[in-house]
Design a protein around this motif. Structure first.
Motif, short mmCIF file in Angstrom:
data_model
loop_
_atom_site.label_atom_id
_atom_site.label_comp_id
_atom_site.label_asym_id
_atom_site.label_seq_id
_atom_site.Cartn_x
_atom_site.Cartn_y
_atom_site.Cartn_z
N ALA A 83 -4.81 4.70 -5.94
CA ALA A 83 -3.98 3.98 -7.08
C ALA A 83 -3.75 2.43 -6.45
O ALA A 83 -3.85 1.47 -6.83
CB ALA A 83 -2.93 4.70 -7.35
N TYR A 84 -3.53 2.62 -5.04
CA TYR A 84 -2.87 1.30 -4.50
C TYR A 84 -4.37 0.46 -4.06
O TYR A 84 -4.09 -0.69 -4.46
CB TYR A 84 -2.45 1.74 -2.88
CG TYR A 84 -1.01 1.64 -2.93
CD1 TYR A 84 -0.28 0.63 -2.66
CD2 TYR A 84 -0.37 2.79 -3.15
CE1 TYR A 84 1.14 0.64 -2.68
CE2 TYR A 84 0.97 3.07 -3.16
CZ TYR A 84 1.91 1.79 -2.98
OH TYR A 84 3.15 1.75 -3.09
N MET A 105 3.13 0.67 -9.81
CA MET A 105 2.62 -0.69 -9.48
C MET A 105 2.24 -1.65 -10.73
O MET A 105 2.63 -2.71 -10.51
CB MET A 105 1.32 -0.32 -8.56
CG MET A 105 1.66 0.34 -7.30
SD MET A 105 -0.01 0.27 -6.14
CE MET A 105 -0.67 1.32 -7.12
N ASP A 106 1.76 -0.82 -11.76
CA ASP A 106 1.82 -2.14 -12.72
C ASP A 106 2.91 -2.41 -13.28
O ASP A 106 2.85 -3.60 -14.08
CB ASP A 106 0.93 -1.38 -14.08
CG ASP A 106 -0.69 -0.90 -13.81
OD1 ASP A 106 -0.91 -1.52 -12.77
OD2 ASP A 106 -1.21 0.03 -14.35
N SER A 126 -0.24 4.36 -10.08
CA SER A 126 -0.73 3.32 -10.89
C SER A 126 0.30 2.53 -11.89
O SER A 126 0.26 1.29 -11.96
CB SER A 126 -1.89 3.63 -11.62
OG SER A 126 -2.95 3.53 -10.70
N GLN A 127 1.00 3.61 -12.51
CA GLN A 127 2.06 2.91 -13.70
C GLN A 127 3.19 2.34 -12.73
O GLN A 127 3.73 1.51 -13.28
CB GLN A 127 2.44 4.20 -14.42
CG GLN A 127 1.74 4.80 -15.43
CD GLN A 127 2.21 5.75 -16.14
OE1 GLN A 127 2.89 6.49 -15.60
NE2 GLN A 127 1.95 5.92 -17.55
N THR A 176 7.00 -0.68 -6.19
CA THR A 176 6.30 0.23 -5.16
C THR A 176 6.82 1.53 -4.87
O THR A 176 8.05 1.96 -5.89
CB THR A 176 6.39 -0.46 -3.75
OG1 THR A 176 7.84 -0.35 -3.28
CG2 THR A 176 5.94 -1.93 -3.78
N LYS A 226 -6.98 0.26 -6.15
CA LYS A 226 -7.28 -0.30 -7.64
C LYS A 226 -6.35 -1.53 -7.66
O LYS A 226 -7.00 -2.40 -8.46
CB LYS A 226 -7.02 0.82 -8.51
CG LYS A 226 -7.31 0.35 -9.87
CD LYS A 226 -7.15 1.62 -10.71
CE LYS A 226 -7.31 2.92 -10.59
NZ LYS A 226 -7.12 3.96 -11.55
N LYS A 227 -5.28 -1.50 -7.36
CA LYS A 227 -4.26 -2.69 -7.54
C LYS A 227 -4.41 -3.71 -6.35
O LYS A 227 -4.62 -4.85 -6.78
CB LYS A 227 -2.89 -2.33 -7.54
CG LYS A 227 -1.78 -3.06 -7.47
CD LYS A 227 -1.69 -3.56 -9.23
CE LYS A 227 -0.60 -4.72 -9.27
NZ LYS A 227 -0.39 -5.00 -10.64
N HIS A 228 -4.70 -3.40 -5.05
CA HIS A 228 -4.50 -4.33 -3.98
C HIS A 228 -6.02 -4.37 -3.32
O HIS A 228 -5.91 -5.43 -2.35
CB HIS A 228 -3.32 -3.88 -3.05
CG HIS A 228 -2.11 -3.67 -3.61
ND1 HIS A 228 -1.41 -4.85 -3.86
CD2 HIS A 228 -1.35 -2.62 -3.95
CE1 HIS A 228 -0.21 -4.46 -4.27
NE2 HIS A 228 -0.08 -2.97 -4.46
#
Length: 318
Positions: free
Chosen positions: A139-140, A117-118, A114-115, A122, A142-144
């Motif tokens: 984590a992916y 991607m934040d 997550s860090q 990638t 959560k972002k995408h």
């Protein structure tokens, strides 16, 4: 909490997780917030979820070590550009976790990805056993949101009867948790039994891929994935044991490394957002050929990412 890693308070770096060298001698990540790298490499020396032979904890070390065989090449064949000229990559070392407590690995790995991607980057992740893909996908997603998956493997890993921490159940949980866009996902190289009724993924089994070849396989992949954001998960046992003996659950009649590389190379133009290479177990290897296969697949993926940015045009040869 450090700037590069999120860890539980008492997490420890296992002895077998010490970083000896970086992948492809890329720079070591020092400060994520100050890094201009576009792709971050991470190792996950974890194999507590294996159902076969353990040893994938040494996979990140093996892959990184084998990668030195390719550093000298500059512009890797058949590409007509040097990767360093078009893509910035750094190696973050290995993810911390407390040995004997798998949940610390789950929590720390998800937070670590997550860090990354934040920070607008990638991830390229080296296992470890295939269970590590589940926290990465969390984590992916959560972002995408749900992501399309291109999954290379001898096994579907959709089995529902395993334990909470199990390298054979990760895609069962990923689908149930809504992490995967199954309508745009495929599994490639499968050659073990699974429940076909209601199976959530399109399957191109090893016999089909070996019989039809890389070009037909790529056409099916592109038809299925379309313009969706896609994550690539490569279990090294997707390769035939003649090309990758160093793994915990080898299965005969798999893909050749040539076929696999042609498929990875052919993913140019897809919206690639991440990759992992898992289940490399160097203790069962011969002459480091499995570690080298894993490193080569990962490097080929990075060239595809660079080519998607417009680097290099076409191949030097076909």
């Amino acid at each position: 909490m450090s700037e590069n890693h999120t860890t539980v308070a008492d997490a420890e770096m296992p002895l077998y997780g010490a970083l000896g060298m970086t992948f492809m001698q890329f720079p070591l990540l020092r400060h994520l917030s100050q890094s201009d790298a576009e792709v971050i490499v991470s190792g996950v020396p974890y194999d507590m979820s294996t159902s076969g032979r353990s040893g994938a904890r040494f996979g990140p070390e093996g892959i990184r070590s084998a990668s030195v065989n390719m550093v000298w090449e500059g512009a890797r064949w058949p590409w007509n550009f040097a990767l360093d000229d078009h893509l910035k990559v750094e190696d973050a070392g290995n993810v911390l976790f407390k040995h004997g407590e798998p949940q610390t690995l789950v929590d720390n790995l998800e937070a670590h990805i997550s860090q990354i991607m934040d920070a607008g980057k990638t991830a390229l992740t080296f296992g470890g056993d295939h269970f590590i893909t589940l926290p990465v996908l969390r984590a992916y997603a959560k972002k995408h949101g749900p992501v399309a998956i291109i999954h290379f493997d001898a096994h579907t890993d959709t089995y529902s009867g395993g334990t909470k921490y199990d390298h054979g159940t990760l895609f069962h949980h990923a689908v149930n948790e809504g992490l995967v866009d199954t309508e745009h996902s495929l599994q490639i190289g499968i050659r073990t039994a699974y429940e076909t009724d209601g199976h959530p993924f399109e399957v191109l089994d090893a016999a089909w891929v070996n019989g039809h070849g890389p070009e037909a396989t790529l056409q099916r992949i592109k038809d299925r994935v379309g313009d969706k954001q896609v994550y690539v998960s490569f279990d090294i046992d997707g390769l035939d044991p003649s090309f990758a003996p160093g793994t915990g659950t080898p299965v005969s009649a798999g893909l050749s490394i040539d076929t696999a590389l042609k498929i990875i190379r052919g993913l140019r133009g897809l919206n690639l957002i991440g990759m992992d290479v898992v289940e490399v177990a160097p203790a069962y290897d011969h002459a480091d050929i499995t570690s080298l296969a894993g490193a080569t697949l990962a490097l080929e993926y990075l060239y595809v990412v660079a080519a998607n940015k417009g680097a290099g045009g076409d191949y030097l040869s076909k």
